[in-house]
Design an enzyme around this catalytic site. Structure first.
Site, PDB file in Angstrom:
ATOM      1  N   GLY A  28      34.392 -83.800  29.541  1.00  0.00           N
ATOM      2  CA  GLY A  28      35.489 -82.807  29.814  1.00  0.00           C
ATOM      3  C   GLY A  28      35.926 -83.287  31.564  1.00  0.00           C
ATOM      4  N   ALA A  29      36.656 -82.336  31.920  1.00  0.00           N
ATOM      5  CA  ALA A  29      37.277 -82.548  33.229  1.00  0.00           C
ATOM      6  C   ALA A  29      38.100 -83.968  33.268  1.00  0.00           C
ATOM      7  CB  ALA A  29      36.235 -82.829  34.413  1.00  0.00           C
ATOM      8  N   HIS A  34      40.153 -91.072  31.471  1.00  0.00           N
ATOM      9  CA  HIS A  34      39.941 -90.710  30.186  1.00  0.00           C
ATOM     10  C   HIS A  34      41.445 -90.958  29.521  1.00  0.00           C
ATOM     11  CE1 HIS A  34      36.983 -88.033  32.419  1.00  0.00           C
ATOM     12  NE2 HIS A  34      36.288 -88.783  31.505  1.00  0.00           N
ATOM     13  N   LYS A 150      33.566 -98.157  34.070  1.00  0.00           N
ATOM     14  CA  LYS A 150      33.225 -97.760  35.153  1.00  0.00           C
ATOM     15  C   LYS A 150      31.504 -97.519  35.167  1.00  0.00           C
ATOM     16  CE  LYS A 150      33.560 -93.570  36.770  1.00  0.00           C
ATOM     17  NZ  LYS A 150      32.237 -93.212  37.603  1.00  0.00           N
ATOM     18  N   LEU A 185      38.140 -93.623  39.644  1.00  0.00           N
ATOM     19  CA  LEU A 185      38.564 -92.318  39.126  1.00  0.00           C
ATOM     20  C   LEU A 185      37.128 -91.835  38.256  1.00  0.00           C
ATOM     21  CD1 LEU A 185      41.882 -92.507  37.100  1.00  0.00           C
ATOM     22  CD2 LEU A 185      41.332 -91.024  39.043  1.00  0.00           C
TER      23      LEU A 185
END
Length: 330
Positions: A28-29, A34, A150, A185
């Site tokens: 999430g977030a 994403h 990442k 990110l």
């Protein structure tokens, strides 16, 4: 396109499937990183396929004192981002749905690779991560699953698990997405106060410094293959006052494949400077590793490598990495 919110595996399994199902697993977030994964999944699945985004904050991969309780939970905003990026469904199960009998007694072990770097700093983290990934792969039944580069060690371990345990799914890694200032990110970036964010930039800056040193070394190595330079030529140039040409000739004459030690040193210099900032950067690790097992590479290494860093700024722990290739083919 309207993205459907699903809470149970039964709801997901009841969906009619026609093409390939591509899954993007998240906690999430959601952010642009994403969204890039979801857009890539949409391309892979095609118009006849299906993109499913999972949103699940997995308690098994958080250690004692880590940020499980304060990890951002923004499902409504996540749905909007997923929909805009092209997801057909968001699967956001409860903890009870994923672990119906409580914490699982049988778990996936990450093995030796899972004890290095991130695993050394966060014991048990990768066992918990692989366990939930295995469960979500079974629950979502994808043809392809996408993960960000990442989290390079996580991606390597998922690939190893899928290969070693014969999961029938294709794993795709998607390059890291960065903000304009270079910071990778991350959902945890929102924890950073302005001064902390300035310090945190040292993570990406250290990687870029290592990459630039590596590029310079590889360029010199390429020149060494093309220019017949010798010590005698360098000395002759020096004798007639061509100091810059002489220095270049010396360097070319001695050129060897790019040195991992020099790459580490260039990156470490940036991190050491950041340790003196206010607030300071607290380095966890800087490593230049073989992505097949995440062991440090030797100076004669050739092939793909990963320059990885982890550090804490204030209460926030961040990671980043860059891929590098040593010893390009002659």
């Amino acid at each position: 396109m309207t993205t459907t919110l699903l809470r149970t595996a039964a709801e997901l399994h009841a969906r009619t499937r026609t093409g390939r199902r591509a899954v993007v697993m998240t906690m999430g977030a959601l952010h642009e990183g994403h969204a890039t994964l979801i857009r890539t999944a949409r391309t892979i699945a095609g118009p006849e396929g299906e993109v499913v985004v999972t949103v699940f904050v997995n308690p098994l991969q958080f250690g004692k004192g880590e940020d499980l309780d304060r990890y951002p939970r923004t499902l409504e905003a996540d749905l909007k981002i997923a929909e805009q990026a092209g997801a057909d469904a968001v699967f956001a199960p409860s903890v009870d749905e994923v672990y119906p009998g409580g914490e699982p007694q049988v778990r996936i072990s990450a093995g030796p690779m899972g004890e290095r770097l991130e695993g050394g700093s966060r014991p048990g983290h990768f066992d918990g991560m692989l366990t939930v990934v295995a469960k979500l792969l079974h629950l979502t039944r994808p043809d392809v699953a996408l993960y960000g580069q990442k989290d390079a060690q996580q991606l390597a371990l998922i690939r190893r698990m899928v290969r070693d345990l014969n999961f029938g799914v294709e794993i795709v890694g998607v390059p890291t997405v960065r903000e304009e200032d270079g910071l990778a990110l991350s959902s945890r970036n929102r924890y950073l106060a302005p001064k902390e964010r300035r310090t945190a930039l040292a993570l990406s800056q250290s990687l870029f410094a290592g990459r630039d040193r590596h590029a310079a070394q590889e360029a010199l190595r390429a020149r060494a293959r093309e220019v017949p330079a010798t010590r005698a030529r360098a000395e002759a140039l020096s004798a007639i006052g061509e100091s810059r040409a002489a220095a270049d000739a010396h360097a070319v004459a001695k050129a060897v494949p790019g040195s991992p030690a020099a790459v580490r040193a260039a990156a470490r210099l940036v991190l050491d400077e950041a340790a003196r900032l206010d607030p300071p950067l607290e380095l966890d690790y800087l490593a230049l590793v073989d992505p097949s097992d995440f062991t440090e590479i030797a100076d004669d290494f050739t092939g793909e490598a990963v320059l990885a860093v982890a550090a804490r700024v204030g209460k926030t722990r961040l990671i980043d990495n860059l891929p590098l290739t040593f010893g390009a083919a002659s």
